[in-house]
Scaffold this motif. Structure first.
Motif, short mmCIF file in Angstrom:
data_model
loop_
_atom_site.label_atom_id
_atom_site.label_comp_id
_atom_site.label_asym_id
_atom_site.label_seq_id
_atom_site.Cartn_x
_atom_site.Cartn_y
_atom_site.Cartn_z
N MET A 91 44.31 146.75 -57.77
CA MET A 91 44.80 146.64 -59.28
C MET A 91 45.54 147.81 -59.67
O MET A 91 46.59 147.91 -60.38
CB MET A 91 43.66 146.45 -60.18
CG MET A 91 43.26 144.93 -59.92
SD MET A 91 44.33 143.59 -59.95
CE MET A 91 43.20 142.21 -59.31
N ARG A 92 45.00 149.13 -59.46
CA ARG A 92 45.45 150.23 -59.74
C ARG A 92 47.01 150.56 -59.29
O ARG A 92 47.81 150.96 -59.87
CB ARG A 92 44.48 151.39 -59.72
CG ARG A 92 44.86 152.82 -60.22
CD ARG A 92 43.70 153.78 -60.40
NE ARG A 92 43.37 154.12 -59.04
CZ ARG A 92 42.18 153.85 -58.29
NH1 ARG A 92 41.28 153.02 -59.17
NH2 ARG A 92 41.97 154.17 -57.29
N SER A 93 46.99 150.12 -57.89
CA SER A 93 48.12 150.41 -57.33
C SER A 93 49.22 149.60 -57.64
O SER A 93 50.27 150.23 -58.02
CB SER A 93 47.77 149.96 -55.55
OG SER A 93 46.98 150.63 -55.24
N LEU A 94 49.10 148.40 -58.01
CA LEU A 94 50.03 147.52 -58.50
C LEU A 94 50.13 148.00 -60.07
O LEU A 94 51.57 147.92 -60.34
CB LEU A 94 49.45 146.08 -58.70
CG LEU A 94 50.41 144.89 -59.11
CD1 LEU A 94 51.71 144.82 -58.46
CD2 LEU A 94 49.68 143.72 -59.03
N GLY A 112 40.38 137.24 -60.58
CA GLY A 112 41.21 138.49 -60.20
C GLY A 112 42.86 138.05 -60.15
O GLY A 112 43.66 139.00 -60.06
N GLY A 113 43.03 136.90 -60.04
CA GLY A 113 44.33 136.42 -60.13
C GLY A 113 45.05 136.88 -61.22
O GLY A 113 46.23 137.22 -61.50
N VAL A 114 44.39 136.44 -62.53
CA VAL A 114 44.68 137.02 -63.92
C VAL A 114 44.90 138.48 -63.80
O VAL A 114 45.99 138.93 -64.36
CB VAL A 114 43.92 136.58 -64.76
CG1 VAL A 114 44.22 136.96 -66.22
CG2 VAL A 114 43.72 135.07 -64.86
N GLY A 115 44.18 139.18 -63.13
CA GLY A 115 44.33 140.46 -62.94
C GLY A 115 45.70 141.20 -62.40
O GLY A 115 46.33 141.70 -62.98
N LEU A 116 45.84 140.41 -61.27
CA LEU A 116 47.40 140.80 -60.65
C LEU A 116 48.45 140.25 -61.40
O LEU A 116 49.41 141.16 -61.67
CB LEU A 116 47.62 139.86 -59.52
CG LEU A 116 46.48 140.22 -58.20
CD1 LEU A 116 46.68 139.06 -56.92
CD2 LEU A 116 46.65 141.67 -57.83
N VAL A 117 48.33 139.35 -62.20
CA VAL A 117 49.48 138.90 -63.25
C VAL A 117 49.74 140.07 -64.12
O VAL A 117 50.77 140.60 -64.75
CB VAL A 117 49.28 137.75 -63.90
CG1 VAL A 117 50.29 137.09 -65.03
CG2 VAL A 117 49.25 136.42 -62.75
N ALA A 118 48.46 140.49 -64.88
CA ALA A 118 48.48 141.47 -65.96
C ALA A 118 48.98 142.83 -65.53
O ALA A 118 49.64 143.65 -66.38
CB ALA A 118 47.11 141.56 -66.50
N CYS A 119 48.98 143.17 -64.15
CA CYS A 119 49.50 144.48 -63.71
C CYS A 119 50.89 144.44 -63.37
O CYS A 119 51.26 145.56 -63.23
CB CYS A 119 48.64 144.91 -62.50
SG CYS A 119 46.86 145.21 -62.40
N CYS A 120 51.40 143.30 -63.52
CA CYS A 120 52.85 143.48 -63.18
C CYS A 120 53.78 143.61 -64.34
O CYS A 120 53.36 143.34 -65.40
CB CYS A 120 53.35 141.96 -62.18
SG CYS A 120 52.86 141.73 -60.86
N VAL A 144 36.68 145.00 -63.35
CA VAL A 144 37.40 145.73 -62.58
C VAL A 144 38.97 145.32 -63.08
O VAL A 144 39.84 146.30 -63.41
CB VAL A 144 37.45 145.39 -61.05
CG1 VAL A 144 38.94 145.96 -60.40
CG2 VAL A 144 36.15 145.95 -60.44
N ILE A 145 39.16 144.22 -63.59
CA ILE A 145 40.52 143.92 -64.11
C ILE A 145 40.66 144.02 -65.68
O ILE A 145 41.67 144.00 -66.13
CB ILE A 145 40.65 142.40 -63.91
CG1 ILE A 145 40.13 141.27 -64.65
CG2 ILE A 145 40.91 142.20 -62.31
CD1 ILE A 145 40.50 140.09 -64.25
N SER A 146 39.47 144.51 -66.42
CA SER A 146 39.51 144.52 -67.80
C SER A 146 40.37 145.49 -68.26
O SER A 146 41.18 145.19 -69.27
CB SER A 146 38.17 144.80 -68.28
OG SER A 146 37.77 145.98 -67.92
#
Length: 264
Positions: A91-94, A112-120, A144-146
């Motif tokens: 997540m941090r890398s993205l 975690g899929g929501v986390g990926l979206v949020a990181c973009c 982790v994604i919070s």
């Protein structure tokens, strides 16, 4: 690179596709490692101007893979912490990738899929997509994604969705800031190409500095993020091995309701 991630170069754009459609592109340790490596490769390649992240099939990502969750349910607290740190690194890398990133949300995204979206940097999704941060239903939290989800949707919305675990639709995701735009499935690729066209008109150095400027002014710092990730990994590891976490995970894996359901 494993088959769990498809990596394709289209001109100056790296297209990364989660490729486990038979299980809704759910995470396991192999997918996490492969996507982390693919992002690092795209970041290091001077010919890459942007990264598009999507899912193969009808879903973007359903979050954690059931078999992976089953294995971590029986693992030690230290093993769970190390596992969580690997997801945190992804997540941090993205989040801090030096190139612009676009989430092409082709379907449902959970956990975690929501986390990926949020990181973009940019997120565009289909109007039929569903989303959820449902960890509390398992006796866990989206630790982790919070930081990335809260940065995307704001503290007030995050508090509600973190504690209810409810499913919400694409229109709601756009209203709260998780998605920047919602389109029909037939319009998704055109919408992504439009964003890539706009990105290609900017100077790459200025673009990189602009992204870092926004992150810095917004309070996102990679060093601080790593410290937060460490604390959050300890939190989720502790909860996974706690009596409530063990009960919730076991109930979920056995497809039965946990004891707390129906007890307000």
């Amino acid at each position: 690179m494993t088959d769990s991630i498809l990596s394709e170069r289209r001109g100056t754009v790296a297209w990364l596709t989660l490729n486990r459609p038979q299980i809704h592109n759910a995470f396991d340790d192999a997918l996490i490692a492969a996507l982390t490596d693919a992002l690092a490769a795209a970041d290091a390649d001077p010919a890459v101007r942007a990264v598009v992240l999507s899912g193969n099939g009808s879903c973007f990502s359903a979050g954690a893979d059931l078999n992976w969750m089953r294995g971590m349910a029986g693992a030690s607290e230290q093993e769970n912490r190390e596992d969580s740190l690997r997801l945190a690194r992804l997540m941090r890398s993205l989040q801090f990738l030096s190139k612009p990133t676009i989430a092409r949300v082709n379907g449902a995204a959970y956990g975690g899929g929501v986390g990926l979206v949020a990181c973009c940097d940019i997120a565009i999704g289909v109007d039929t997509a569903k989303f959820a941060l449902s960890e509390v239903k398992l006796g866990l939290v989206p630790a982790v994604i919070s930081p990335y989800v809260i940065a995307a949707i704001g503290l007030r919305e995050a508090r509600r969705l973190f504690i209810t675990g409810e499913v919400f639709d694409a229109a709601t995701s756009a209203r709260i800031g998780l998605l920047h735009a919602v389109v029909s499935a037939s319009e998704l690729d055109e919408a992504i190409e439009r964003q890539l066209y706009l990105l290609a008109k900017a100077g790459p150095l200025a673009q990189r500095e602009a992204k870092q400027l926004a992150l810095r002014i917004g309070g996102a710092d990679p060093v601080q993020a790593e410290r937060i990730d460490s604390a959050n990994a300890e939190l989720i590891a502790r909860l996974r091995v706690s009596p409530e976490g063990q009960h919730g995970l076991g109930a979920f894996l056995d497809k039965r309701a946990p004891a707390w359901v129906g007890q307000p």
